[in-house]
Design an enzyme around this catalytic site. Structure first.
Site, short mmCIF file in Angstrom:
data_model
loop_
_atom_site.label_atom_id
_atom_site.label_comp_id
_atom_site.label_asym_id
_atom_site.label_seq_id
_atom_site.Cartn_x
_atom_site.Cartn_y
_atom_site.Cartn_z
N ASP A 182 0.75 -1.19 -0.16
CA ASP A 182 0.01 0.02 0.04
C ASP A 182 0.92 1.27 -0.07
OD1 ASP A 182 -2.02 -1.70 0.25
OD2 ASP A 182 -2.79 -0.74 1.98
N HIS A 211 3.49 -2.38 3.18
CA HIS A 211 3.57 -1.04 2.53
C HIS A 211 5.15 -0.86 1.74
CE1 HIS A 211 0.71 -0.84 5.85
NE2 HIS A 211 0.37 0.31 5.23
#
Length: 278
Positions: free
Chosen positions: A98, A243
């Site tokens: 992300d 991430h």
């Protein structure tokens, strides 16, 4: 420097149709993509090599949710909860990243995925995709799936409906421009979903995908801890959240180098869903 213009799936299909039509004319002259919703996980509390673009074979296949060139995305089921797992047989898992792309970390993650010939999902923020379109082009070249993570990573539950639409729609547009096709998946920042987000996502042809295993890598807990969380949570259908942007992601990069080969050696198939679940 002006960015090279990328072919979208619709343009590819349209060009193909024109070529087929032209070939047919020459011959005549010569002869005279609903599943039941599932319960969501606890929201994440965190903050948030350029390759030549050459559309690969999968980009020429029609996607579920899209019709002939020029049509709008098919309306999807408006879910009340995000999807947490992927269906399928065997030991299949999905790795998701992300908040990117980020030129400091995303290329290293892509390098590791390429080393093991693995495909992943990247939920990108539009404002970052706009500045680093070369990384989205590389994701397309290497077969990864790009999803919508809004434009500026806001808390959607605090926005008006028109603001949510703008965040999602602008990101769809920049993904199509830089990746080559519109996204089929979206993820709410912080895992904070509301009815408007589900409705607007469906209107834009996107399914809501959350996660099963949260590495909590944004807390920089240490490489060993991130690796252990992935190993402990590994199971068929699991979606792992990590991430590639939003802070110091060096631990995330190095942890991937450890847990990915271990998952593969354990018999897991790492995949990235290109189609809507039906």
């Amino acid at each position: 420097m002006q960015k090279p213009q990328l072919l979208t799936r619709r343009r590819v299909l349209l060009a193909g149709a024109a070529a087929v039509g032209a070939a047919g004319t020459a011959g005549v002259l010569a002869a005279g993509l609903g599943e039941e919703p599932v319960r969501p996980t606890t929201p994440a509390a965190g903050p948030r090599a350029r390759h030549a673009f050459d559309p690969s074979a999968y980009r020429l296949q029609p996607l579920t949710g899209y019709g002939p060139p020029g049509t709008e995305p098919r309306r999807l089921l408006v879910r009340r909860e995000p999807l947490l797992r992927v269906p399928g047989r065997g030991r299949t898992m999905v790795l998701t990243f992300d908040d990117g792309p980020d030129p400091r970390y995303t290329p290293d993650i892509l390098d590791t995925l390429a080393k093991y010939d693995v495909r992943a999902m990247f939920f990108v923020c539009g404002e970052k995709a706009a500045d680093h379109g070369d990384l989205l082009a590389r994701m397309a070249d290497e077969g990864h799936v790009v999803g919508n993570h809004t434009w500026s990573h806001p808390l959607l539950t605090r926005l008006r409906r028109r603001q949510i639409r703008s965040e999602m729609e602008r990101t769809c547009d920049i993904i199509e421009e830089t990746y080559g096709e519109r996204p089929l998946w979206f993820r709410a920042p912080y895992g904070a979903w509301n009815r408007a987000a589900f409705q607007l996502g469906a209107e834009l042809g996107m399914e809501p995908l959350a996660w099963t295993v949260d590495t909590l890598d944004w807390t920089t807990p240490g490489i060993r801890t991130i690796v252990d969380r992935v190993h402990d949570g590994a199971a068929p259908g699991v979606v792992v959240l990590s991430h590639d942007a939003g802070g110091d992601r060096s631990q995330s990069v190095r942890a991937l180098r450890v847990y990915l080969p271990h998952l593969l050696d354990s018999g897991y198939h790492i995949t990235a869903p290109r189609w809507h679940f039906v």
